[in-house]
Design a protein around this motif. Sequence first.
Motif, PDB file in Angstrom:
ATOM      1  N   THR A  84       0.805  -1.216   0.000  1.00 14.76           N
ATOM      2  CA  THR A  84       0.000   0.000   0.000  1.00 14.76           C
ATOM      3  C   THR A  84       0.838   1.266   0.000  1.00 14.76           C
ATOM      4  O   THR A  84       0.356   2.320  -0.399  1.00 14.76           O
ATOM      5  CB  THR A  84      -0.952   0.012   1.202  1.00 14.76           C
ATOM      6  OG1 THR A  84      -0.219  -0.292   2.400  1.00 14.76           O
ATOM      7  CG2 THR A  84      -2.076  -0.994   1.016  1.00 14.76           C
ATOM      8  N   SER A 100       4.806  -0.779  -5.073  1.00 15.99           N
ATOM      9  CA  SER A 100       3.947   0.025  -4.210  1.00 15.99           C
ATOM     10  C   SER A 100       2.798   0.624  -5.017  1.00 15.99           C
ATOM     11  O   SER A 100       3.002   1.149  -6.111  1.00 15.99           O
ATOM     12  CB  SER A 100       4.757   1.155  -3.566  1.00 15.99           C
ATOM     13  OG  SER A 100       3.917   2.017  -2.828  1.00 15.99           O
ATOM     14  N   THR A 136       0.977   3.267  -3.974  1.00 20.23           N
ATOM     15  CA  THR A 136       1.191   4.712  -3.881  1.00 20.23           C
ATOM     16  C   THR A 136       2.625   5.045  -4.260  1.00 20.23           C
ATOM     17  O   THR A 136       3.550   4.262  -4.048  1.00 20.23           O
ATOM     18  CB  THR A 136       0.887   5.235  -2.472  1.00 20.23           C
ATOM     19  OG1 THR A 136       1.697   4.529  -1.522  1.00 20.23           O
ATOM     20  CG2 THR A 136      -0.580   5.036  -2.127  1.00 20.23           C
ATOM     21  N   ASN A 155      -0.633  -4.837   3.391  1.00 17.80           N
ATOM     22  CA  ASN A 155      -1.082  -3.562   3.934  1.00 17.80           C
ATOM     23  C   ASN A 155      -0.628  -3.409   5.377  1.00 17.80           C
ATOM     24  O   ASN A 155      -0.261  -4.382   6.046  1.00 17.80           O
ATOM     25  CB  ASN A 155      -2.606  -3.426   3.821  1.00 17.80           C
ATOM     26  CG  ASN A 155      -3.338  -4.341   4.776  1.00 17.80           C
ATOM     27  OD1 ASN A 155      -3.763  -3.938   5.852  1.00 17.80           O
ATOM     28  ND2 ASN A 155      -3.501  -5.605   4.397  1.00 17.80           N
ATOM     29  N   GLU A 165      -4.598   2.931   6.131  1.00 16.11           N
ATOM     30  CA  GLU A 165      -5.016   3.119   4.741  1.00 16.11           C
ATOM     31  C   GLU A 165      -6.542   3.131   4.692  1.00 16.11           C
ATOM     32  O   GLU A 165      -7.175   2.092   4.514  1.00 16.11           O
ATOM     33  CB  GLU A 165      -4.463   2.005   3.851  1.00 16.11           C
ATOM     34  CG  GLU A 165      -2.942   1.785   3.974  1.00 16.11           C
ATOM     35  CD  GLU A 165      -2.590   0.604   4.872  1.00 16.11           C
ATOM     36  OE1 GLU A 165      -3.347   0.334   5.821  1.00 16.11           O
ATOM     37  OE2 GLU A 165      -1.543  -0.032   4.626  1.00 16.11           O
ATOM     38  N   PHE A 168      -8.160   1.391   1.638  1.00 14.47           N
ATOM     39  CA  PHE A 168      -7.740   0.049   1.238  1.00 14.47           C
ATOM     40  C   PHE A 168      -8.915  -0.911   1.052  1.00 14.47           C
ATOM     41  O   PHE A 168      -8.952  -1.686   0.093  1.00 14.47           O
ATOM     42  CB  PHE A 168      -6.756  -0.512   2.274  1.00 14.47           C
ATOM     43  CG  PHE A 168      -6.226  -1.875   1.924  1.00 14.47           C
ATOM     44  CD1 PHE A 168      -5.417  -2.045   0.827  1.00 14.47           C
ATOM     45  CD2 PHE A 168      -6.555  -2.987   2.690  1.00 14.47           C
ATOM     46  CE1 PHE A 168      -4.920  -3.296   0.484  1.00 14.47           C
ATOM     47  CE2 PHE A 168      -6.071  -4.236   2.360  1.00 14.47           C
ATOM     48  CZ  PHE A 168      -5.247  -4.391   1.260  1.00 14.47           C
ATOM     49  N   THR A 226      -9.606  -2.931  -2.449  1.00 10.15           N
ATOM     50  CA  THR A 226      -9.601  -4.385  -2.619  1.00 10.15           C
ATOM     51  C   THR A 226     -10.973  -4.905  -3.015  1.00 10.15           C
ATOM     52  O   THR A 226     -11.077  -5.905  -3.737  1.00 10.15           O
ATOM     53  CB  THR A 226      -9.132  -5.078  -1.333  1.00 10.15           C
ATOM     54  OG1 THR A 226      -9.925  -4.628  -0.214  1.00 10.15           O
ATOM     55  CG2 THR A 226      -7.678  -4.787  -1.057  1.00 10.15           C
ATOM     56  N   SER A 260      -4.687 -10.774   0.831  1.00  9.45           N
ATOM     57  CA  SER A 260      -3.968  -9.660   1.453  1.00  9.45           C
ATOM     58  C   SER A 260      -3.491 -10.076   2.836  1.00  9.45           C
ATOM     59  O   SER A 260      -4.105 -10.934   3.489  1.00  9.45           O
ATOM     60  CB  SER A 260      -4.844  -8.416   1.544  1.00  9.45           C
ATOM     61  OG  SER A 260      -5.952  -8.636   2.393  1.00  9.45           O
TER      62      SER A 260
END
Length: 282
Positions: A16, A36, A38, A65, A71, A74, A78, A86
Motif C-alpha cells: 500500500t 507500491s 502509492t 497492507n 489506509e 484500502f 480491494t 492480502s
Amino acid sequence: MAQAAQTGEKKTVLTTFTILSDMAQNVAGDRLNVVSITKPGAEIHGYQFTPSDLVNARGADLILNNGLNLERWFEKFTRQLGKIPSVTLTDSIVPVSISSDAYKGKPNPHAWMSPKNALIYVENIRKAFVKLDPAGVRTFNANAKKYSDQIRAVDAKLKTQLASLPKNQRALVTCEGAFSYLTRDYGLSEHYLWPVNAEEGQGTPRQIKSVIDVVRAEKIPAVFCESTVPTRGMAQVAREAGAKFGGVLYVDSLTDARGLVPTYLILLQKDTDTILKGLGSR
C-alpha cells in the motif's frame, strides 16, 4: 505500478505504500516483483486511488497492507479488485493508543517507526512470501535474517545517538502524531498538532495555540513537520513560541532513489539526524 503479474514467472506483490515495498523487496530479493500502489512522496492515509491503479493491480498475487486504520482507502480498493489475498503486516504488534481528539483510544497506525516493530513486519512478510512461493523458502529466510540484523544494528545506533540529548531537550514536536513508537522506544516525550493526517492537514487555531503553549512552557528549542503535509501551521508555532523550525521528518513515504530517504533504514537515520540537529542546541 505493476503491469500485471505476468513478468516472466515471478509472482507480483503489491504494497500500500513505499516503506512496506522497501521492506518487502529486502525479503523477496529477486524472486518476486514488489510494487507500491502509492508513489514516493504520497500522502497515504486518504489516498485517492485512480482507475489506472485498479487496472495495474489486477493480476497481482498478494497485497501487503499496514492495517491499524492507516489506509482508509484500502477496503474500497480491494473490494473493487476482487479476490486477491492480502496480509496485514501489523498482526502481532501491540499498538500505542492515540490520546487526543476524535481519534482518542484508537491505535496509532505508524508502528513501523519502531525498529523493534519493524522486525515483526519482516517476519510477517517472510511468512506471507513462503506461503505464496514455497520454493523460495531458503531465499526468503536468508534475506529476512540479513535484513533483520540490519534493522537491529540501526536500532542500537539510534538508541545511542538519541540518548545523547540533554534531559531538558527530549521533547519531539511534530505536525502529525506519527512518532509515538519512536519516542516510546528512545525515551522522548511527544507533542503534535493533530494525531492522524486529516483532509485539511493544516492544524486548527486551537491545535496551534495548544502546541505554542507547550513549546513556550517547556522551552523546546525546535519543532518539526512531516514531508507529506504543509508546514505552515508548525512554522507559525515556531515563530510565535520563539523556537526554530528544525526541518522536515519522513514518516509515511520514501523518496525516489535520487531523494534523501530512498529506503526505510535511511529514513530512520535521516530523521534521527534531523532531530539531533534541531534539539541538540537552541
